[in-house]
Design an enzyme around this catalytic site. Structure first.
Site, PDB file in Angstrom:
ATOM      1  N   CYS A 100       3.586  -2.841   3.911  1.00 26.98           N
ATOM      2  CA  CYS A 100       2.595  -1.998   4.483  1.00 26.98           C
ATOM      3  C   CYS A 100       3.398  -0.966   5.458  1.00 26.98           C
ATOM      4  O   CYS A 100       4.434  -1.346   5.403  1.00 26.98           O
ATOM      5  CB  CYS A 100       1.056  -2.216   4.730  1.00 26.98           C
ATOM      6  SG  CYS A 100       0.858  -3.192   6.355  1.00 26.98           S
TER       7      CYS A 100
ATOM      8  N   THR B 270       3.183  -1.211   8.695  1.00 27.50           N
ATOM      9  CA  THR B 270       3.544  -2.075   9.815  1.00 27.50           C
ATOM     10  C   THR B 270       4.292  -3.425   9.260  1.00 27.50           C
ATOM     11  O   THR B 270       4.782  -4.126   9.972  1.00 27.50           O
ATOM     12  CB  THR B 270       2.694  -2.398  10.912  1.00 27.50           C
ATOM     13  OG1 THR B 270       1.476  -2.802  10.210  1.00 27.50           O
ATOM     14  CG2 THR B 270       2.481  -0.937  11.439  1.00 27.50           C
TER      15      THR B 270
ATOM     16  N   HIS C 146       8.762 -30.552  10.927  1.00 26.99           N
ATOM     17  CA  HIS C 146       8.057 -29.331  10.469  1.00 26.99           C
ATOM     18  C   HIS C 146       7.064 -29.192   9.334  1.00 26.99           C
ATOM     19  O   HIS C 146       6.161 -28.488   9.299  1.00 26.99           O
ATOM     20  CB  HIS C 146       9.417 -28.189  10.111  1.00 26.99           C
ATOM     21  CG  HIS C 146      10.206 -27.794  11.346  1.00 26.99           C
ATOM     22  ND1 HIS C 146       9.914 -27.374  12.390  1.00 26.99           N
ATOM     23  CD2 HIS C 146      11.463 -28.280  11.295  1.00 26.99           C
ATOM     24  CE1 HIS C 146      11.141 -27.468  13.077  1.00 26.99           C
ATOM     25  NE2 HIS C 146      12.094 -27.954  12.275  1.00 26.99           N
TER      26      HIS C 146
ATOM     27  N   HIS D 208      11.181 -23.318   9.307  1.00 31.44           N
ATOM     28  CA  HIS D 208      10.212 -24.018  10.140  1.00 31.44           C
ATOM     29  C   HIS D 208       8.891 -23.918   9.490  1.00 31.44           C
ATOM     30  O   HIS D 208       8.046 -24.683   9.723  1.00 31.44           O
ATOM     31  CB  HIS D 208      10.369 -23.531  11.762  1.00 31.44           C
ATOM     32  CG  HIS D 208      11.589 -24.223  12.280  1.00 31.44           C
ATOM     33  ND1 HIS D 208      11.830 -24.362  13.689  1.00 31.44           N
ATOM     34  CD2 HIS D 208      12.751 -24.674  12.006  1.00 31.44           C
ATOM     35  CE1 HIS D 208      13.001 -24.631  14.087  1.00 31.44           C
ATOM     36  NE2 HIS D 208      13.619 -24.889  12.998  1.00 31.44           N
TER      37      HIS D 208
ATOM     38  N   ASP E 153       0.897  -1.122  -0.094  1.00 29.39           N
ATOM     39  CA  ASP E 153       0.012  -0.098   0.042  1.00 29.39           C
ATOM     40  C   ASP E 153       0.947   1.336   0.025  1.00 29.39           C
ATOM     41  O   ASP E 153       2.055   0.970  -0.224  1.00 29.39           O
ATOM     42  CB  ASP E 153      -0.990  -0.002   1.175  1.00 29.39           C
ATOM     43  CG  ASP E 153      -0.368   0.219   2.292  1.00 29.39           C
ATOM     44  OD1 ASP E 153       0.905   0.191   2.451  1.00 29.39           O
ATOM     45  OD2 ASP E 153      -0.995   0.408   3.467  1.00 29.39           O
TER      46      ASP E 153
HETATM   47  C1  RB5 Z   1      -2.107   2.742   6.486  1.00 21.60           C
HETATM   48  O1  RB5 Z   1      -1.992   4.066   6.932  1.00 21.60           O
HETATM   49  C2  RB5 Z   1      -1.411   1.756   7.409  1.00 21.60           C
HETATM   50  O2  RB5 Z   1      -2.646   1.692   8.163  1.00 21.60           O
HETATM   51  C3  RB5 Z   1      -1.093   0.402   6.664  1.00 21.60           C
HETATM   52  O3  RB5 Z   1      -0.050   0.857   5.932  1.00 21.60           O
HETATM   53  C4  RB5 Z   1      -0.480  -0.776   7.573  1.00 21.60           C
HETATM   54  O4  RB5 Z   1       0.303  -0.027   8.427  1.00 21.60           O
HETATM   55  C5  RB5 Z   1      -1.603  -1.564   8.054  1.00 21.60           C
HETATM   56  O5  RB5 Z   1      -1.322  -2.359   8.766  1.00 21.60           O
END
Ligand code: RB5
Length: 142
Positions: free
Chosen positions: A65, A67, A133, A98, A8
């Site tokens: 993304c 996180t 595994h 694993h 994203d």
């Molecule tokens: C976008 O702002 C953010 O929420 C997305 O990139 C991600 O971190 C979601 O898990």
């Protein structure tokens, strides 16, 4: 190896770095977007990339993304997908050795480019150990 890459807006810049890195190493990359930092919805990208891996259109996939979490959650809804969010070398290695992770997810707002590329290299180079595994991985699908 043929890989699908997706992100994203929060992972766009990291995706671009990973694409360049993997192409330089001779891998075939299918980049399904996003293609800018304009705001988009990460589940659409995670699911589409996961469906490509599940269908065998790409051997493995890498997602980014903000996180790494949201896009991995979407990918893991697709049958046959084992997508690991990692930000350290040990977990990254174990996700292959694993868990036979077929998708990797990284947070563009969590890891710097240097660490992210090192994690990508570890993940690409580590083989699944199989054996006990494999039994456990089989149990994930039920
Ligand atoms: C976008 O702002 C953010 O929420 C997305 O990139 C991600 O971190 C979601 O898990």
């Amino acid at each position: 190896m043929k890989l699908v890459l997706a992100s994203d807006h929060g992972g766009f810049e990291l995706k671009e770095e990973i694409k360049k890195h993997l192409e330089e190493k001779g891998h075939e990359i299918v980049d399904i977007g996003t293609y800018s930092t304009d705001s988009v919805h990460y589940p659409q990208y995670g699911r589409k990339a996961a469906e490509m891996v599940a269908a065998g259109e790409a051997e493995r996939g890498i997602l980014c993304c903000g996180t790494g979490i949201g896009i991995s959650l979407a990918a893991n809804k697709v049958k046959g997908i084992r997508c690991a969010v990692v930000s350290d070398a040990f977990s990254c290695k174990m996700s292959r050795a694993h868990n036979d992770a077929n998708m990797l997810s990284l947070g563009g707002r969590v890891v710097g480019v240097g660490l992210a590329l090192q994690l990508v290299d570890i993940w690409m180079e580590t083989e699944f150990e199989g054996g006990r595994h494999q039994t456990r991985v089989d149990m994930i699908e039920g």
